[in-house]
Design an enzyme around this catalytic site. Structure first.
Site, PDB file in Angstrom:
ATOM      1  N   LYS A 131       0.907 -24.616 -20.073  1.00 25.85           N
ATOM      2  CA  LYS A 131       1.919 -24.499 -19.022  1.00 25.85           C
ATOM      3  C   LYS A 131       1.762 -23.228 -18.201  1.00 25.85           C
ATOM      4  O   LYS A 131       2.311 -23.108 -17.112  1.00 25.85           O
ATOM      5  CB  LYS A 131       3.334 -24.558 -19.619  1.00 25.85           C
ATOM      6  CG  LYS A 131       3.576 -25.739 -20.527  1.00 25.85           C
ATOM      7  CD  LYS A 131       3.127 -27.040 -19.917  1.00 25.85           C
ATOM      8  CE  LYS A 131       3.082 -28.160 -20.933  1.00 25.85           C
ATOM      9  NZ  LYS A 131       2.189 -27.950 -22.074  1.00 25.85           N
ATOM     10  N   SER A 477       0.019 -34.467 -25.548  1.00 23.63           N
ATOM     11  CA  SER A 477      -0.981 -33.410 -25.513  1.00 23.63           C
ATOM     12  C   SER A 477      -2.253 -33.979 -24.908  1.00 23.63           C
ATOM     13  O   SER A 477      -2.548 -35.175 -25.039  1.00 23.63           O
ATOM     14  CB  SER A 477      -1.261 -32.917 -26.933  1.00 23.63           C
ATOM     15  OG  SER A 477      -2.462 -32.170 -26.975  1.00 23.63           O
TER      16      SER A 477
END
Length: 561
Positions: A131, A477
């Site tokens: 992120k 993921s």
């Protein structure tokens, strides 16, 4: 104060360094070590994502210091500041995982706040974990001062019984252990070697997907996306940022001059060609939103139909990013795509040159092992597809590069929340042919849209992963693989159809038709919708509560601005 050539580069910072009324500001700056000459130089912020909470970022102080040295050497004044990171791999499967996507917004907001608040002329961000990177790019797009992204690099693979392993293998090993396929000693033995040191996750997972996309977009130094974290070349790239930044300042090249619609298409093509993470769709939409570039979920599917899949990288393939680096990295992929007319070569980059000019310096050819030539492509189409239907009116994302199952029809088994679904998989409740529906994990419902690597890893580890279908309004993921569909929108928490599915409903997925449907009548869907009640929010205060009130649909990038 005297006026010099450098003052022309101080388009923002002159408001704090020039004039008698700024004597107080200059006094503060002198206390940080600046002198008279420094007041005449451009000010460049360095957003440093270094953190001890994850191996992805534990080494970034070293690179940030090199950036600082490079800026000083290039006649600029560097200002180093820190911001946060969250380790997805560590928080995975816990309540803390809900903070992961939220951290993207916090990172973007914090970098913007410093850069704007301190009137910086330029911005460099040094980042690595998932992120960090989109958060950095969102801030870069917002601030729109000359900017460069510096990637911390990927971790090297570990070695277990003579075979390379990484964090993907660990999460799949948990599933294998739950079924008695490996012993506890084997699980712990793998754990001890899977992550041998610093760097972001090794495969074409989200961090490396985003580093590749950012390079393809022209916002990082060519060739840097694949350099391993431990490689000394990273320090040189960081130092060289200083001279590249000074050139950007002199030419007044801003991010939005580089981050055009065509540049986003280049980045998406590279992601598709490399079998990149489903998270790329979420993050590229968010970055485009901040850059004020029109981009939609459908654009990913349109580009995927004409983009060949030309790498063999994990999770769907055999190799990791360090292998990619050995055979030339992202520039080789871009040059192969450009040769087929699939790259906009006239796009500007931070080098001051166009993409085409940069690629003209690339002599390396695909090795047809890690990177394939287009005639030898693994697939004539890209690694991601967008599905729609009565279960996903706004769309959803599927990574076809990591599965051979392109059609599925089966009964739904419905779970409200990630932990319930994980327990169902490891307890043997899910059978071949089932459709595992995992909901109330979207941007609002989670809140925070946590990743599902614990579930997908368990699916693959137990051996049923290729025989079932998983669909969720959460996300995955980049290390997840198998027939899995994420970002289903609208999400369950806002009344999306995924929240109306019941155990036993037949669900049909067809990649060729780009459809995802539950086989019930429109009348039955409306009856269920009328009876549906929104759940009690899981978080109403603090950062998660604030996020849930502001966040948009995943189909728009889950943005809060």
């Amino acid at each position: 104060m005297t006026t010099t050539v450098e003052v022309d580069l101080k388009k923002k910072s002159r408001v704090v360094t020039h004039g008698p009324d700024r004597a107080g500001a200059r006094a503060m700056l002198r206390a940080t070590g600046l002198d008279d000459d420094d007041m005449e130089k451009p000010f460049v912020a360095i957003g440093n994502l270094a953190s001890d909470v994850t191996p992805c970022n534990v080494h970034l102080d070293r690179q940030a210091r090199k950036v600082k040295e490079g800026l000083r050497a290039a006649n600029s004044v560097p200002f180093l500041f820190g911001t946060i990171t969250i380790s997805d791999g560590i928080s995975m499967g816990t309540e803390g995982m809900k903070a992961s996507l939220v951290s993207r917004e916090v990172i973007a907001d914090s970098i913007e706040t410093v850069t704007f608040g301190e009137s910086m002329d330029g911005l460099v961000v040094v980042a690595a974990c998932d992120k960090n990177m989109p958060g950095a790019m969102m801030a870069i797009a917002r601030c729109n001062v000359p900017s460069i992204f510096v990637y911390g690099g990927a971790i090297m693979p570990g070695n277990w019984n003579g075979e390379d392993i990484n964090i993907q293998d660990m999460y799949e090993a948990i599933g294998a252990y739950s079924q008695g396929k490996i012993t506890l000693d084997e699980l712990i033995g793998m754990e001890r070697v899977a992550c041998p040191g610093e760097g972001a996750c090794a495969g074409m997972f989200t961090a490396n997907t985003m580093s590749s996309a950012i390079e393809a977009m022209g916002m990082s130094i060519p060739g840097a996306a694949s350099i391993p974290a431990i490689d000394p070349r990273n320090d040189q790239v960081a130092f060289d940022t200083g001279s590249v930044m000074y050139d950007l300042l002199e030419k007044d090249i801003k991010p939005r001059d580089i981050m055009t619609r065509e540049a986003f298409e280049n980045a998406i093509r590279v992601v598709l060609a490399m079998g990149g993470s489903t998270n790329a769709a979420l993050h590229m939409l968010a970055i485009a939103h901040e850059a004020e570039v029109e981009l939609s979920l459908e654009d990913f599917d349109t580009l995927s139909r004409t983009t060949p899949y030309i790498t063999d990288l994990r999770p769907g393939g055999r190799f990791v990013m360090s292998d990619m680096d050995k055979v030339g990295g992202v520039p080789v992929v871009m040059k192969e795509l450009a040769g087929a007319g699939l790259i906009h070569e006239d796009c500007l980059t931070i080098t001051g040159k166009t993409v085409g000019e940069n690629l003209a310096e690339v002599a390396t050819e695909p090795d047809n092992c890690v990177i394939y030539s287009i005639p030898n492509a693994k697939s004539p189409t890209g690694g991601l597809v967008i599905l729609k239907g009565n279960l996903a009116p706004e769309g959803c994302v599927m990574k076809v590069s990591s599965t051979a199952r392109l059609k599925h029809e089966g009964p739904a088994k419905v779970y409200d929340g990630e932990r319930a679904a994980f327990n169902a998989v490891t307890n043997g409740e899910i059978e071949a042919g089932d459709v595992l529906v995992l909901r109330y994990e979207g941007p609002v419902g989670g809140p925070g849209m946590q990743e599902m690597l614990s579930v997908t890893g368990a699916m693959m580890g137990t051996g049923i992963g290729e025989d079932i279908l998983l669909m969720t309004d959460g996300r995955f993921s980049g290390a997840s693989r198998g027939p899995i569909i994420g970002h289903v929108a609208p999400e369950a928490a806002v009344g999306g159809p995924i929240g109306l599915v019941q155990d036993g409903d037949t669900i049909t997925m067809d990649v060729d038709a780009r459809t995802l449907d539950v086989n019930i009548s429109d009348e039955e869907m409306e009856r269920r919708r009328a009876a549906w009640q929104p759940p009690t929010p899981r978080h109403t205060t603090g950062v998660l509560g604030k996020y849930a009130k502001l966040v948009s649909s995943a189909s728009r990038g889950a943005v809060t601005t």
